[in-house]
Design a protein around this motif. Structure first.
Motif, short mmCIF file in Angstrom:
data_model
loop_
_atom_site.label_atom_id
_atom_site.label_comp_id
_atom_site.label_asym_id
_atom_site.label_seq_id
_atom_site.Cartn_x
_atom_site.Cartn_y
_atom_site.Cartn_z
N VAL A 55 7.63 27.88 19.41
CA VAL A 55 6.76 28.38 18.34
C VAL A 55 5.61 29.20 18.94
O VAL A 55 5.31 30.30 18.46
CB VAL A 55 6.22 27.21 17.50
CG1 VAL A 55 5.17 27.70 16.53
CG2 VAL A 55 7.34 26.55 16.76
N GLN A 107 5.93 32.82 19.80
CA GLN A 107 6.05 33.80 18.71
C GLN A 107 4.68 34.20 18.16
O GLN A 107 4.60 34.74 17.06
CB GLN A 107 6.91 33.21 17.59
CG GLN A 107 8.27 32.80 18.07
CD GLN A 107 9.10 32.19 16.99
OE1 GLN A 107 9.22 32.74 15.91
NE2 GLN A 107 9.69 31.04 17.24
N GLU A 108 3.61 33.94 18.93
CA GLU A 108 2.29 34.26 18.42
C GLU A 108 2.12 35.75 18.17
O GLU A 108 1.49 36.16 17.20
CB GLU A 108 1.23 33.76 19.41
CG GLU A 108 0.63 32.45 18.95
CD GLU A 108 -0.42 31.93 19.89
OE1 GLU A 108 -0.34 32.25 21.09
OE2 GLU A 108 -1.30 31.19 19.43
N LYS A 109 2.68 36.58 19.06
CA LYS A 109 2.53 38.03 18.88
C LYS A 109 3.47 38.56 17.82
O LYS A 109 3.10 39.32 16.96
CB LYS A 109 2.78 38.73 20.21
CG LYS A 109 1.57 38.72 21.11
CD LYS A 109 1.87 39.35 22.43
CE LYS A 109 0.78 39.02 23.44
NZ LYS A 109 1.34 38.85 24.78
N TRP A 115 7.10 37.34 15.47
CA TRP A 115 8.14 36.35 15.18
C TRP A 115 9.47 36.87 15.69
O TRP A 115 9.74 38.06 15.61
CB TRP A 115 8.24 36.10 13.68
CG TRP A 115 7.06 35.42 13.10
CD1 TRP A 115 5.96 34.99 13.77
CD2 TRP A 115 6.86 35.12 11.73
NE1 TRP A 115 5.10 34.41 12.89
CE2 TRP A 115 5.61 34.48 11.65
CE3 TRP A 115 7.61 35.31 10.58
CZ2 TRP A 115 5.11 34.04 10.44
CZ3 TRP A 115 7.13 34.88 9.38
CH2 TRP A 115 5.87 34.24 9.32
N SER A 169 13.17 27.97 10.79
CA SER A 169 11.78 28.42 10.75
C SER A 169 11.12 28.26 12.12
O SER A 169 10.22 29.03 12.45
CB SER A 169 11.00 27.68 9.66
OG SER A 169 11.02 26.33 9.91
N GLY A 186 8.52 31.54 13.33
CA GLY A 186 7.20 31.22 13.88
C GLY A 186 6.64 29.87 13.48
O GLY A 186 5.43 29.68 13.53
N LEU A 232 2.90 28.86 12.65
CA LEU A 232 1.98 29.99 12.75
C LEU A 232 1.89 30.74 11.42
O LEU A 232 2.87 30.82 10.69
CB LEU A 232 2.46 30.96 13.84
CG LEU A 232 2.59 30.37 15.23
CD1 LEU A 232 3.25 31.37 16.14
CD2 LEU A 232 1.23 30.00 15.76
N ASP A 250 -2.89 36.84 11.49
CA ASP A 250 -4.02 36.01 11.88
C ASP A 250 -5.32 36.60 11.33
O ASP A 250 -6.23 36.94 12.08
CB ASP A 250 -4.06 35.90 13.41
CG ASP A 250 -4.92 34.73 13.83
OD1 ASP A 250 -5.22 33.89 12.96
OD2 ASP A 250 -5.29 34.67 15.00
N LYS A 261 7.65 27.72 4.88
CA LYS A 261 8.79 28.43 5.47
C LYS A 261 10.09 27.66 5.24
O LYS A 261 11.12 28.26 4.91
CB LYS A 261 8.56 28.62 6.96
CG LYS A 261 7.61 29.75 7.23
CD LYS A 261 7.12 29.72 8.64
CE LYS A 261 6.00 30.73 8.80
NZ LYS A 261 5.34 30.58 10.10
#
Lengths: 210, 333
Positions: B177, B180-182, B184, B250, B255, B258, B262, B278
């Motif tokens: 997970v 996948q911050e930047k 997905w 999901s 992501g 998340l 953001d 999700k």
């Protein structure tokens, strides 16, 4: 530590008992289920000594795939008939010498292995590879398999591939006269070749050939 | 000693805190499934028991509880009874590794995704056991169909998981997970997401791949001989599996916990809520597919699994790894 040993004895007892039941039980399907139980408890033991990758892969490969196919084959056999042939027929004694020879060989092999076996308490000092505690199991395995032992790894993959191709070649047979759907032909069909207008003469009918 | 007892109580509390919401949401999700199905077909669906019919599943469960459990005379009794128990247990224990937040996870194990994959590959045993132990032809045929189907589609799910793992470099679900911050994974691996979704439909025996219980040919497949609470357990296990597949989708592609972007209103929503949203969205897709798509023929199903999905996902593995290698993006050095 107590919890650890409780779990160890729990899983190992199940493993041993299910291995015994696997050979003893008369119903073949039950045997396969005991085999599966054995696999599961052994993979639990693997996870307990920290070999989580090995344990999970064992669960996925053996229990999730191999044992399913095994179960398939066993379920297809007619167990009731087989029982009569094996346990009740008079000529079943002819199997005994073969079984005896095989079990003797296995017994002596095990004897040799156990005779040469020594318990090494500090195994981590004896191995040449460095063990990095901060690294996870999977990372460490990947670092070794894909660098130092790449040839052996590739070789085992090749053996599996050959076995797979061999199985397909052995079972493959070309059958004549089987009507198959060709998706390409179905989609590329045009109206002209699909529909035909025919003037039907009275009292004669039409003959098609397809 | 009191420390140990405290630890045990703590664990039991945590397990109950996870298990009871899962069971309740399974009941709710059955209601949602039937409602969506009804709305697509311009019917009302279950709307009588409770507000909007919300308590319909509870009423059904009550009905099942008071029904008689009938065990066929020629059945293999032990395995017959074991089968629904195995199905439901496997569907529930897989939830132990699902992370709802950075710290909100029951067991944060290193090989989390392998655990999920292993448990979902064990799910086939409940069905085979039920089908074989019933000692009747329709359940047996259904069980064989189902086993073949689940084993085939598992292969492509495994290869898709490898795709994701190549981009992450870890088997831990939390790491997957956080990777996948930047972006997905649904964006760079979109074809894999589609294949994963279709494969998970087949893996959970959902329409259009519900051949194991195709009522026109096999009465009810492996569940034919089951009644009362045992049938209900099969049913609960099935829906818990569906929810689990949605959670897996999901986590792998959408992501996990998340938020999509953001910025202010979105990052105030707590992580577990995003996760639940999700899962629900994916489930909505599941039930829409059920309402819209007709059932596949069996040979077409096998062809789709082995000749289309497996090569496609293998090619995608090569593509992903060469892309990551060429641009020096590999997560593990």
């Amino acid at each position: 530590m107590i919890a650890h040993s409780i779990f160890f004895y729990f899983f190992s007892t199940i493993a041993v008992i299910s291995a015994i039941m696997l050979t003893v039980s008369k119903n073949t399907v039950h045997s396969v289920f005991f085999l599966i139980l054995d696999f599961i408890s052994i993979s639990c033991l693997f996870i307990m000594i920290g070999a989580e990758f090995l344990g999970m892969i064992m669960l996925i490969v053996y229990v999730g795939a191999v044992a399913v196919l095994f179960l398939f084959v066993v379920m297809m056999l007619n167990v009731a008939e087989q029982k009569n042939e094996w346990f009740k027929a008079t000529d079943s004694t002819s199997h005994i010498p073969v079984g005896f020879i095989i079990s003797t060989i296995i017994f002596f092999e095990l004897l040799f292995v156990v005779g040469g076996w020594k318990y090494k308490p500090n195994i981590s000092n004896a191995i040449s590879l460095e063990i990095n505690d901060s690294m996870s199991n999977t990372h460490a395995l990947g670092n070794i398999i894909y660098t130092d032992y790449i040839h052996l790894f590739q070789l085992s993959g090749m053996i599996l591939l050959v076995a797979m191709i061999g199985a397909i070649v052995l079972t493959f047979r070309k059958r004549e006269g089987v009507k198959k759907q060709s998706y390409f032909r179905q989609i590329s069909r045009e109206k002209e070749e699909g529909v035909q207008l025919i003037e039907v003469e009275n009292n004669k009918g039409v003959k098609f050939d397809d | 000693m009191s420390d140990n007892i405290f630890i045990i109580f703590n664990e039991v509390y945590k397990i109950l805190f996870l298990l009871i919401p899962v069971l309740v949401s399974v009941a709710m999700i059955v209601w949602l499934d039937r409602r969506v199905w009804a709305f697509v077909q311009k019917r009302r669906g279950p709307n009588v028991v409770g507000p909007f019919g919300l308590l319909q599943s509870l009423a059904d469960a009550l009905k099942y509880m008071f029904k008689e459990i009938i065990i066929p005379a020629t059945a293999n009794k032990v395995i017959f009874i074991l089968a629904p128990i195995v199905t439901m247990t496997l569907a529930l224990i897989a939830w132990a590794v699902i992370p709802f937040n950075n710290y909100f996870v029951l067991a944060d194990i290193n090989a989390g995704i392998l655990y999920l994959f292993a448990i979902s590959s064990l799910g086939v045993y409940g069905i085979i056991m039920g089908g074989w132990a019933s000692n009747s032809k329709y359940p047996f045929l259904g069980a064989i169909r189902s086993a073949a189907q689940m084993v085939s589609y598992e292969v492509s799910i495994g290869v898709i998981i490898i795709n994701v793992l190549l981009c992450v470099g870890s088997l831990n679900l939390g790491d997957i997970v956080l990777a996948q911050e930047k972006i997905w994974f649904v964006v760079p691996l979109f074809p894999m997401f589609v294949i994963f979704f279709i494969s998970s439909l087949a893996e959970t025996n959902r329409p259009p791949f519900d051949l194991p219980e195709a009522e026109a040919e096999l009465v009810a497949g492996y569940q034919t001989e089951y009644s009362g609470m045992m049938y209900a357990m099969f049913w609960l296990g099935e829906y818990a599996n569906i929810l689990l597949m949605c959670a897996m989708g999901s986590i792998l592609f959408l992501g996990g916990w998340l938020s999509p972007i953001d910025i202010f209103p979105f990052n105030l929503v707590p992580g577990p809520l995003w996760m639940i949203i999700k899962i629900l969205l994916l489930f909505l897709l599941f039930s829409l597919v059920k309402a819209i798509v007709p059932r596949y023929r069996y040979d077409q199903l096998m062809r789709l699994g082995w000749k289309i999905f497996l090569p496609l996902s293998l090619i995608w593995v090569i593509l992903t790894s060469s892309f990551l290698f060429y641009f020096d993006l590999l997560p593990v050095k």
